[in-house]
Design a protein around this motif. Structure first.
Motif, PDB file in Angstrom:
ATOM      1  N   GLN A  74       0.830  -1.198   0.000  1.00 20.27           N
ATOM      2  CA  GLN A  74       0.000   0.000   0.000  1.00 20.27           C
ATOM      3  C   GLN A  74       0.873   1.260   0.000  1.00 20.27           C
ATOM      4  O   GLN A  74       0.545   2.246  -0.652  1.00 20.27           O
ATOM      5  N   LYS A  75       1.972   1.214   0.735  1.00 21.65           N
ATOM      6  CA  LYS A  75       2.902   2.354   0.734  1.00 21.65           C
ATOM      7  C   LYS A  75       3.368   2.666  -0.682  1.00 21.65           C
ATOM      8  O   LYS A  75       3.410   3.824  -1.114  1.00 21.65           O
ATOM      9  N   PHE A  76       3.738   1.609  -1.415  1.00 22.69           N
ATOM     10  CA  PHE A  76       4.242   1.794  -2.777  1.00 22.69           C
ATOM     11  C   PHE A  76       3.176   2.419  -3.673  1.00 22.69           C
ATOM     12  O   PHE A  76       3.428   3.405  -4.381  1.00 22.69           O
ATOM     13  N   ASN A  77       1.970   1.856  -3.645  1.00 22.18           N
ATOM     14  CA  ASN A  77       0.904   2.363  -4.514  1.00 22.18           C
ATOM     15  C   ASN A  77       0.471   3.768  -4.139  1.00 22.18           C
ATOM     16  O   ASN A  77       0.197   4.599  -5.012  1.00 22.18           O
ATOM     17  N   LEU A  78       0.426   4.046  -2.848  1.00 24.22           N
ATOM     18  CA  LEU A  78       0.077   5.399  -2.411  1.00 24.22           C
ATOM     19  C   LEU A  78       1.175   6.390  -2.774  1.00 24.22           C
ATOM     20  O   LEU A  78       0.904   7.569  -3.023  1.00 24.22           O
ATOM     21  N   GLY A  79       2.417   5.914  -2.816  1.00 25.72           N
ATOM     22  CA  GLY A  79       3.508   6.771  -3.273  1.00 25.72           C
ATOM     23  C   GLY A  79       3.311   7.188  -4.721  1.00 25.72           C
ATOM     24  O   GLY A  79       3.600   8.326  -5.098  1.00 25.72           O
ATOM     25  N   LEU A  80       2.794   6.268  -5.536  1.00 25.19           N
ATOM     26  CA  LEU A  80       2.489   6.606  -6.924  1.00 25.19           C
ATOM     27  C   LEU A  80       1.357   7.624  -6.997  1.00 25.19           C
ATOM     28  O   LEU A  80       1.390   8.558  -7.808  1.00 25.19           O
ATOM     29  N   VAL A  81       0.355   7.448  -6.138  1.00 25.12           N
ATOM     30  CA  VAL A  81      -0.763   8.394  -6.093  1.00 25.12           C
ATOM     31  C   VAL A  81      -0.253   9.788  -5.711  1.00 25.12           C
ATOM     32  O   VAL A  81      -0.670  10.801  -6.294  1.00 25.12           O
ATOM     33  N   TYR A  82       0.646   9.830  -4.753  1.00 25.76           N
ATOM     34  CA  TYR A  82       1.256  11.107  -4.344  1.00 25.76           C
ATOM     35  C   TYR A  82       1.967  11.758  -5.520  1.00 25.76           C
ATOM     36  O   TYR A  82       1.788  12.952  -5.797  1.00 25.76           O
ATOM     37  N   GLY A  83       2.763  10.980  -6.238  1.00 24.11           N
ATOM     38  CA  GLY A  83       3.529  11.527  -7.342  1.00 24.11           C
ATOM     39  C   GLY A  83       2.665  11.999  -8.495  1.00 24.11           C
ATOM     40  O   GLY A  83       2.893  13.076  -9.055  1.00 24.11           O
ATOM     41  N   VAL A  84       1.658  11.203  -8.867  1.00 28.30           N
ATOM     42  CA  VAL A  84       0.785  11.569  -9.993  1.00 28.30           C
ATOM     43  C   VAL A  84       0.019  12.856  -9.690  1.00 28.30           C
ATOM     44  O   VAL A  84      -0.021  13.786 -10.504  1.00 28.30           O
ATOM     45  N   ASN A  85      -0.586  12.914  -8.497  1.00 29.23           N
ATOM     46  CA  ASN A  85      -1.359  14.105  -8.145  1.00 29.23           C
ATOM     47  C   ASN A  85      -0.472  15.317  -7.914  1.00 29.23           C
ATOM     48  O   ASN A  85      -0.825  16.439  -8.287  1.00 29.23           O
ATOM     49  N   GLY A  86       0.692  15.079  -7.321  1.00 34.24           N
ATOM     50  CA  GLY A  86       1.626  16.187  -7.102  1.00 34.24           C
ATOM     51  C   GLY A  86       2.140  16.757  -8.409  1.00 34.24           C
ATOM     52  O   GLY A  86       2.216  17.977  -8.588  1.00 34.24           O
ATOM     53  N   ALA A  87       2.495  15.876  -9.340  1.00 31.27           N
ATOM     54  CA  ALA A  87       2.996  16.329 -10.641  1.00 31.27           C
ATOM     55  C   ALA A  87       1.905  17.062 -11.421  1.00 31.27           C
ATOM     56  O   ALA A  87       2.174  18.071 -12.090  1.00 31.27           O
TER      57      ALA A  87
END
Length: 213
Positions: A74-87
């Motif tokens: 979940q940490k890994f997938n949420l990290g992707l969510v953070y990056g996509v929305n942040g970018a």
């Protein structure tokens, strides 16, 4: 064989159809009716700005969940969510600034390309502010000291310009990438945001500038 009455009705339909087609040719936007017409001017600018704020907040919520969950997957997938929305937030802040400066914005997700479309004055101001704040920024300082990553703005843009696309389609692989992949442009997004508010102070209303100003 058509009767005279039917014949004239037929001619009227052709005539009205020709008029309708001629009017549509003069006004291409009238050819397609939509509930979501293109916004223009100040409405367009503020809509882009508020959308960027919303995606930034979504990225922060994902980052907070990364810190609180014990599930590594979940940490890994949420990290992707953070990056996509942040970018996406950074992209929209840049596009908002471009709309203000020159009323144009390239159709690209490449953050570096968007940055270099800005005026020379804006680029210089953003770079100076970012690099000054980056020296003491806890996250960027940690990456700089722990991994030897260059955290000046232009280095971060070169490395993270395609994060929005790369994170969304990570399952496709990232061709030619021989080092880690992360999103380190959150500070830059807030610097751009503050610059926008200097140009559009009326947008502040009852909110305050971010603490990165």
């Amino acid at each position: 064989m058509l009767s005279p009455r039917k014949f004239w009705r037929f001619l009227k339909r052709i005539w009205f159809g020709a008029r309708r087609d001629a009017a549509a040719a003069k006004n291409p936007n009238a050819q397609e009716r939509t509930k979501f017409p293109r916004l223009e001017g100040a409405r367009r600018e503020i809509y882009i700005f508020r959308s960027a704020d919303a995606f930034h907040e979504a990225s922060l919520l994902a980052a907070e969940r990364v810190r609180t969950t014990d599930n590594e997957g979940q940490k890994f997938n949420l990290g992707l969510v953070y990056g996509v929305n942040g970018a996406l937030a950074v992209e929209l802040y840049l596009k908002c600034l471009l709309a203000i400066e020159c009323n144009q914005m390239p159709e690209t997700h490449d953050l570096q390309k968007l940055y270099f479309q800005l005026s020379r004055e804006s680029r210089a101001k953003l770079r100076k502010r970012h690099d000054k704040l980056a020296k003491d920024h806890p996250v960027l300082s940690g990456f700089r000291k722990g991994y030897g990553i260059e955290t000046d703005l232009e280095s971060l843009l070169e490395d993270g310009k395609d994060v929005f696309t790369q994170f969304r389609y990570l399952f496709e692989g990232v061709r030619g990438r021989t080092k880690g992949l992360g999103f380190l442009l959150e500070l830059f997004g807030q610097v751009v945001r503050n610059h926008i508010l200097e140009l559009r102070p009326e947008w502040l209303s009852d909110e305050s500038k971010s603490p990165t100003h």
